[in-house]
Each structure stands twice: as C-alpha cells, then as structure tokens.
Motif scaffolding. Structure first.
Motif, PDB file in Angstrom:
ATOM      1  N   GLU A 113      -0.418 -21.510  -0.311  1.00  0.00           N
ATOM      2  CA  GLU A 113      -0.315 -20.236   0.387  1.00  0.00           C
ATOM      3  C   GLU A 113      -1.202 -19.198  -0.291  1.00  0.00           C
ATOM      4  OE1 GLU A 113       4.104 -19.950   2.259  1.00  0.00           O
ATOM      5  OE2 GLU A 113       3.997 -19.655   0.098  1.00  0.00           O
ATOM      6  N   VAL A 114      -2.001 -18.502   0.504  1.00  0.00           N
ATOM      7  CA  VAL A 114      -2.749 -17.354   0.009  1.00  0.00           C
ATOM      8  C   VAL A 114      -2.023 -16.105   0.496  1.00  0.00           C
ATOM      9  CG1 VAL A 114      -4.921 -16.094   0.066  1.00  0.00           C
ATOM     10  CG2 VAL A 114      -4.938 -18.589  -0.019  1.00  0.00           C
ATOM     11  N   LEU A 115      -1.526 -15.329  -0.440  1.00  0.00           N
ATOM     12  CA  LEU A 115      -0.746 -14.143  -0.107  1.00  0.00           C
ATOM     13  C   LEU A 115      -1.633 -12.914  -0.245  1.00  0.00           C
ATOM     14  CD1 LEU A 115       2.494 -15.017  -2.129  1.00  0.00           C
ATOM     15  CD2 LEU A 115       1.902 -15.677   0.205  1.00  0.00           C
ATOM     16  N   PRO A 116      -1.902 -12.200   0.840  1.00  0.00           N
ATOM     17  CA  PRO A 116      -2.755 -11.009   0.734  1.00  0.00           C
ATOM     18  C   PRO A 116      -2.095  -9.905  -0.076  1.00  0.00           C
ATOM     19  CG  PRO A 116      -1.814 -11.194   2.945  1.00  0.00           C
ATOM     20  CD  PRO A 116      -1.462 -12.460   2.221  1.00  0.00           C
ATOM     21  N   TYR A 117      -2.842  -9.356  -0.991  1.00  0.00           N
ATOM     22  CA  TYR A 117      -2.377  -8.227  -1.802  1.00  0.00           C
ATOM     23  C   TYR A 117      -1.905  -7.084  -0.893  1.00  0.00           C
ATOM     24  CZ  TYR A 117      -3.165  -3.749  -4.218  1.00  0.00           C
ATOM     25  OH  TYR A 117      -3.043  -2.482  -4.696  1.00  0.00           O
ATOM     26  N   HIS A 118      -0.817  -6.420  -1.310  1.00  0.00           N
ATOM     27  CA  HIS A 118      -0.328  -5.252  -0.570  1.00  0.00           C
ATOM     28  C   HIS A 118       0.129  -4.179  -1.562  1.00  0.00           C
ATOM     29  CE1 HIS A 118       3.828  -6.251  -1.585  1.00  0.00           C
ATOM     30  NE2 HIS A 118       3.613  -7.492  -1.160  1.00  0.00           N
ATOM     31  N   LYS A 119       0.423  -3.011  -1.036  1.00  0.00           N
ATOM     32  CA  LYS A 119       0.789  -1.864  -1.872  1.00  0.00           C
ATOM     33  C   LYS A 119       2.256  -1.478  -1.725  1.00  0.00           C
ATOM     34  CE  LYS A 119      -3.746   0.358  -2.100  1.00  0.00           C
ATOM     35  NZ  LYS A 119      -4.481   1.629  -1.895  1.00  0.00           N
ATOM     36  N   LEU A 120       3.089  -2.408  -1.272  1.00  0.00           N
ATOM     37  CA  LEU A 120       4.475  -2.066  -0.982  1.00  0.00           C
ATOM     38  C   LEU A 120       5.285  -1.705  -2.223  1.00  0.00           C
ATOM     39  CD1 LEU A 120       5.281  -4.759   1.748  1.00  0.00           C
ATOM     40  CD2 LEU A 120       4.519  -2.396   2.039  1.00  0.00           C
ATOM     41  N   GLY A 121       4.794  -2.095  -3.406  1.00  0.00           N
ATOM     42  CA  GLY A 121       5.554  -1.803  -4.618  1.00  0.00           C
ATOM     43  C   GLY A 121       5.101  -0.562  -5.372  1.00  0.00           C
ATOM     44  N   VAL A 122       4.137   0.165  -4.813  1.00  0.00           N
ATOM     45  CA  VAL A 122       3.591   1.331  -5.520  1.00  0.00           C
ATOM     46  C   VAL A 122       4.679   2.358  -5.826  1.00  0.00           C
ATOM     47  CG1 VAL A 122       1.999   3.271  -5.385  1.00  0.00           C
ATOM     48  CG2 VAL A 122       1.293   1.027  -4.547  1.00  0.00           C
ATOM     49  N   TYR A 123       5.576   2.569  -4.868  1.00  0.00           N
ATOM     50  CA  TYR A 123       6.623   3.582  -5.076  1.00  0.00           C
ATOM     51  C   TYR A 123       7.529   3.220  -6.237  1.00  0.00           C
ATOM     52  CZ  TYR A 123      10.240   0.614  -2.989  1.00  0.00           C
ATOM     53  OH  TYR A 123      11.127  -0.399  -2.743  1.00  0.00           O
ATOM     54  N   LYS A 124       7.702   1.911  -6.503  1.00  0.00           N
ATOM     55  CA  LYS A 124       8.528   1.496  -7.634  1.00  0.00           C
ATOM     56  C   LYS A 124       7.850   1.867  -8.953  1.00  0.00           C
ATOM     57  CE  LYS A 124      10.874  -2.400  -5.378  1.00  0.00           C
ATOM     58  NZ  LYS A 124      11.176  -3.843  -5.469  1.00  0.00           N
ATOM     59  N   TRP A 125       6.541   1.668  -9.029  1.00  0.00           N
ATOM     60  CA  TRP A 125       5.801   2.064 -10.230  1.00  0.00           C
ATOM     61  C   TRP A 125       5.969   3.561 -10.469  1.00  0.00           C
ATOM     62  CZ3 TRP A 125       1.959  -0.801 -13.222  1.00  0.00           C
ATOM     63  CH2 TRP A 125       1.897  -2.160 -12.889  1.00  0.00           C
ATOM     64  N   GLU A 126       5.831   4.339  -9.410  1.00  0.00           N
ATOM     65  CA  GLU A 126       5.950   5.787  -9.538  1.00  0.00           C
ATOM     66  C   GLU A 126       7.350   6.203  -9.954  1.00  0.00           C
ATOM     67  OE1 GLU A 126       4.696   7.042  -5.681  1.00  0.00           O
ATOM     68  OE2 GLU A 126       2.551   6.878  -6.156  1.00  0.00           O
TER      69      GLU A 126
END
Length: 242
Positions: free
Chosen positions: A200-213
């Motif tokens: 499986e190739v999983l495309p990078y996404h930004k869904l976790g950015v809010y957790k970092w913040e």
C-alpha cells in the motif's frame, strides 16, 4: 494484564481486511515528521486498560467484524513496546476466532533474547502484520524519523523468514520519500521478502497538524502538500514492479 491505550476506533476500515476494531496504543520510539498521532509518542501515558475490559467492549462488535471478514488491529504508537499485553489480548481473541493484526513500524525491534522470545510467542497468535517502511535510505530515514532503519529492515526480514503474512505500507511524502531511485530500491527489497500479501502506498496528508500545534510542537512539513493521485499510483507501480 494492562496496556497503555491512547484510544479505540470501533469501525476502522483501513487497518487490515474488513471492518476492524482498532486499538491505538500509547508510546513510540520514532519521531516521524509526518506523524498524525504525535499525541501517542509519550511512553507510559494514556489510559490503563485491562485485557478483560477490551474484550468486554469488543463483544458487541463481533457480528459486524465477522460479517465483513474483519477483526482486531492494534496500532499506535508502537504496539510492540507492549508485547506481553498483546500476547494476552490476542490469546483471548483467538478463543473467539477473531482475526488479529498489528500495525507496526518495527522501530523497537531487538535481537535481545527476551524480545525475541516474547515476539515469537506473540506471532503464534498474530494473523497479519501491517509493516510501515518509512524510507529505504538509512540517512534519509534517520532524518525523517529520528532513527536509522537497520533494525526495521532486519525486522522485515525476520517476518519473512518466519512466514508471517505482511502488508507493506509506505507513506509517500513529496520531496522526502518520493525519489525514484529510493522507491526502486525499496521495491527490490520488498521483492526479496517471501511473505508480502499486499503493498500500500499511503499519500501524505496534514490531518495531524492540529495535534502538533496542541502539543506545542512545530510541524516540520507545513510547506509540503499531499501528492496527487497520479504520483501515488506512479510510486505504487515502482514498488510493485508493475
């Protein structure tokens, strides 16, 4: 037997075959720059849950799991940091005929006798391993995750030698893990394994950015955009040799 649990998803559809009861464990040794579960990094945090608590909760979902050909997947964090807990959990699952899977980066794999003994026992109750291979290049892997990949590739070989069914997963991050020569090299490595059931190739996404913040962390890949469907398919073709 208790485990450190971050959260539970009762109807997962992307963590193995069928509908999955997905347990996200707490604690991880890697520090992936694209991690969407950065809140699972801290070891020893999370909620302490017993095997019996989880099995009691799982009972009501069994008809849905069985009808879809699904089961239970333990993800993270890194599940293999809590092998004794996984052994007891999967033992109980097998009593009920539940398909078991682990989603691991292999980041804590060790050749120590204790780890090897416990891992061998766990794999007796494990039907599938979802193995995340972040990068084939040693130095690029260290830059991306904080650790080199020697022991992770060794873990992949161990699973192959012991005929543990594996789905290989690779997160495609533009400008970081999408180099053609790196993908071709990773594809050659995967081809040498004799236990791979799916890639499986999983495309990078930004869904976790809010957790970092929320954690007060600076997200390192904020300038990078997700790959296109065409790029994702291109990477898949390279990894599979199609």
């Amino acid at each position: 037997m208790y485990g450190s649990i971050h959260s539970i998803e009762t109807f997962g559809t992307v963590d193995g075959p069928g509908i999955r009861y997905v347990i996200f464990t707490q604690g991880c040794l890697l520090r992936c720059q694209f991690c969407h579960n950065a809140d699972t990094w801290e070891i020893g945090a999370g909620k302490q849950m017993s095997v019996s608590e989880i099995m009691n909760d799982l009972q009501s979902y069994l008809p849905f799991l069985a009808a879809s050909g699904g089961g239970i997947t333990v993800s993270g964090g890194e599940p293999l940091l809590q092998i004794p807990f996984l052994i007891e959990l999967f033992k109980e699952c097998k009593k009920l005929g539940i398909h078991t899977a682990i989603d691991s980066s292999g980041g804590c794999y060790s050749t120590s006798p204790f780890f090897q003994t416990k891992l061998k026992e766990l794999l007796d109750y494990t039907d599938l391993m979802l193995l995340d291979l972040k990068h084939i290049d040693r130095d690029k892997h260290k830059k991306l995750t904080g650790l080199t990949n020697d022991h992770i590739l060794q873990f992949a070989q161990y699973l192959s030698d012991n005929q543990v069914p594996v789905w290989i997963r690779h997160v495609l991050v533009p400008a970081i893990s999408d180099d053609q020569s790196d993908l071709e090299q990773l594809g050659r490595f995967i081809k040498e394994l004799n236990n791979v059931k799916k890639i499986e190739v999983l495309p990078y996404h930004k869904l976790g950015v809010y957790k970092w913040e929320a954690l007060g962390l600076e997200y390192p890949l904020k300038e990078i955009e997700p790959p296109s469907e065409e790029m994702t398919e291109w990477a898949y073709q390279l990894l599979t040799g199609l």
